[in-house]
Design a protein around this motif. Structure first.
Motif, short mmCIF file in Angstrom:
data_model
loop_
_atom_site.label_atom_id
_atom_site.label_comp_id
_atom_site.label_asym_id
_atom_site.label_seq_id
_atom_site.Cartn_x
_atom_site.Cartn_y
_atom_site.Cartn_z
N PHE A 192 98.35 -56.16 -27.54
CA PHE A 192 98.20 -57.56 -27.15
C PHE A 192 97.00 -57.74 -26.22
N ASP A 193 96.76 -56.77 -25.36
CA ASP A 193 95.59 -56.86 -24.48
C ASP A 193 94.31 -56.87 -25.31
N GLY A 194 94.30 -56.09 -26.39
CA GLY A 194 93.16 -56.11 -27.29
C GLY A 194 93.02 -57.45 -27.99
N TRP A 195 94.14 -58.00 -28.47
CA TRP A 195 94.10 -59.32 -29.11
C TRP A 195 93.56 -60.37 -28.15
N ALA A 196 94.03 -60.33 -26.90
CA ALA A 196 93.60 -61.34 -25.92
C ALA A 196 92.10 -61.29 -25.69
N SER A 197 91.50 -60.10 -25.84
CA SER A 197 90.05 -59.98 -25.63
C SER A 197 89.26 -60.65 -26.75
N LEU A 198 89.92 -60.99 -27.86
CA LEU A 198 89.24 -61.63 -28.99
C LEU A 198 89.23 -63.15 -28.88
N GLY A 199 89.97 -63.69 -27.92
CA GLY A 199 90.00 -65.14 -27.75
C GLY A 199 91.40 -65.67 -27.60
N PHE B 100 96.46 -61.12 -40.20
CA PHE B 100 96.05 -61.20 -38.80
C PHE B 100 95.95 -59.80 -38.19
N LEU B 101 96.98 -58.98 -38.41
CA LEU B 101 96.99 -57.63 -37.85
C LEU B 101 95.85 -56.79 -38.41
N ALA B 102 95.69 -56.80 -39.75
CA ALA B 102 94.62 -56.00 -40.36
C ALA B 102 93.24 -56.46 -39.89
N GLY B 103 93.03 -57.77 -39.86
CA GLY B 103 91.72 -58.30 -39.47
C GLY B 103 91.37 -58.00 -38.03
N THR B 104 92.34 -58.15 -37.13
CA THR B 104 92.06 -57.90 -35.72
C THR B 104 91.87 -56.41 -35.44
N LEU B 105 92.58 -55.55 -36.16
CA LEU B 105 92.39 -54.11 -35.98
C LEU B 105 91.00 -53.69 -36.44
N ILE B 106 90.53 -54.27 -37.55
CA ILE B 106 89.15 -53.98 -38.00
C ILE B 106 88.17 -54.40 -36.91
N TRP B 107 88.37 -55.56 -36.34
CA TRP B 107 87.49 -56.10 -35.29
C TRP B 107 87.51 -55.20 -34.05
N LEU B 108 88.70 -54.88 -33.58
CA LEU B 108 88.83 -54.10 -32.35
C LEU B 108 88.29 -52.68 -32.50
N LEU B 109 88.57 -52.05 -33.63
CA LEU B 109 88.26 -50.63 -33.79
C LEU B 109 86.85 -50.38 -34.32
N ASN B 110 86.08 -51.44 -34.49
CA ASN B 110 84.66 -51.28 -34.84
C ASN B 110 83.75 -51.83 -33.75
#
Length: 441
Positions: A88-95, A389-399
């Motif tokens: 969730f901390d990672g998600w929050a960093s995306l907006g 949502f989960l797949a897209g945000t993981l791609i964003w965070l881990l790249n």
């Protein structure tokens, strides 16, 4: 030395914090939890129906479904271990939009899911003890026992109970698969990627792939990894072995049920209902063919399958909600860390217990009054949207630079996550398209 739960001793914590651990079977735990939670009665029924409709033709799709989920859970676990931060901390960093989506999801989804999970756990109990009490009261009893169990026990006890219930699930499903005497030649042929020659076969196949074990439980995996005491990259190899065990177990469950569907239902041209009641029908069929002992044995496995999903969501999603509230309360000034989850503080917090109450008591109203139409539509849409949502945000965070360079996605990880994202996006669009929106307004 670290104990077998992965929690380091005080003397070790400072000097041995990130030394790589060998991937050992003695550490396995969160994977068992995510497998048990992710495979609910609905997944077994969907696989059973696939076997009854198409025989062994879609066995390959069940296998691919497990591989897709491995990539998602591994990515969630890798984020937690490589950054020391929660998902969730990672998600929050995306907006802020991620927080709004998460809140809407856990509030609406949790309300409806609570009633569904309680009813699913109650069905086999009523079938086993038909004269004791009504289905609604069995459902309430399941919800309340789940609440009490999760409220008063920490992760270590929770994991042990889940492991026992997974053992029951495993024995029952494998026993049934052997009992129906599968045609191994046809089964191996089913590993070839062939589509059934029927209308909507592509969408049915994608639905089977996407439905093999887990929704939000895939995101909860990283939290269970931390709750186990794994909080740094020294546990990366262990986590990856644990994750593979999770979806090997899932694969055995769903393939076993596909064997049952192919041999008992497809060959006899027997149709069963979708949803949990399809498993009650299967128990009647098993009783007619193999006797009441086998039928009762199956119902025990059915209960284990449903109840692990109930207490798994009660624990895992409550952990995620507690993490969300902690960050919201601190206005984003303090990062959510794996160390906080590992300490057990989240499990003792009021947001954790408040969400437990939300999953248990408001849904009881639905058991008596029926499920409100508009809420069910929103539940379906949000549920369908979560995995894209989960797949897209993981791609964003881990790249991105949010992840240390050593642990960012490689070519294979990106490929699997992109495939997962596209698959779930197609299923999401179909789910939204199929909703009766004209009646909604």
């Amino acid at each position: 030395m670290a104990d077998t739960t992965g929690n380091p001793t005080d003397t070790q914590a400072s000097s041995d914090n990130s030394r790589p651990r060998k991937s050992s079977w003695k550490y396995i735990g969160p994977g068992i939890v995510v497998a048990a939670t992710g495979v609910g009665a609905g997944d077994l029924v969907a696989t059973l129906i696939a076997g009854s409709n198409f025989g062994y033709t879609l066995l390959w799709a069940a296998v691919i479904g497990c591989l897709v989920k491995i990539s998602l859970a591994e990515a969630a676990g890798r984020w937690h271990l490589s950054t020391g931060r929660t998902l969730f901390d990672g998600w929050a960093s995306l907006g802020r939009w991620t927080s709004w989506f998460f809140v809407a999801y856990v509030v609406i989804w949790g309300f409806v899911y609570g009633a569904a999970a309680m009813s699913s756990s109650a069905l086999p109990l009523q079938a086993l003890f038909p004269d004791v009490m009504d289905l609604k009261w069995w459902a309430i009893a399941c919800g309340l026992t789940g609440l009490v169990f999760v409220w008063f026990n920490k992760y270590e006890v929770f994991e042990k109970v889940m492991t026992v219930l997974v053992g029951v699930m495993f024995v029952v499903t494998v026993y049934l698969a052997i009992r129906v005497t599968p045609n191994l030649g046809d089964a191996f042929a089913g590993l070839l990627p062939v589509l059934p020659d029927e209308k909507d076969s592509i969408l049915n196949t994608l639905g089977l792939i996407g439905g093999v074990g887990g929704t939000i439980t895939l995101a909860a995996y990283g939290y269970w990894v931390n709750a186990k005491g794994w909080t740094n990259t020294g546990w990366m190899k262990v986590m990856r072995l644990d994750n593979r065990v999770a979806y090997a177990t899932t694969g055995i469950f769903v393939i076993s049920m596909l064997f049952v569907g192919a041999e008992m239902l497809h060959s006899a041209n027997i149709a069963i209902a979708s949803g949990d009641k399809g498993l009650i029908q299967l128990s009647d069929i098993l009783e007619d063919k193999y006797g009441s002992a086998t039928a009762k044995f199956f119902l025990i496995g059915f209960f284990a399958t449903s109840y692990t999903s109930l207490i798994g969501v009660w624990h895992g999603v409550s952990l995620m909600f507690a993490d969300f509230v902690a960050r919201f309360r601190d206005k984003g000034e303090r990062k959510g860390t794996g160390e906080e989850v590992a300490s057990g503080a989240r499990e003792r917090s009021w947001p954790f217990r408040a969400y437990l109450l939300w999953l248990t008591f408001p849904p009881i109203v639905l058991l008596f009054q029926g499920q409100p139409f508009r809420l069910i539509i929103l539940y379906g849409v949000l549920g369908a949207a979560f995995l894209p949502f989960l797949a897209g945000t993981l791609i964003w965070l881990l790249n991105s630079s949010r992840t240390p360079a050593e642990w960012r996605n490689g070519l294979i990880s990106n490929g699997m996550l992109v495939i997962a994202g596209l698959l779930f996006l197609v299923l999401c669009v179909k789910q939204i398209w199929d909703q009766p929106w004209s009646e909604f307004f």
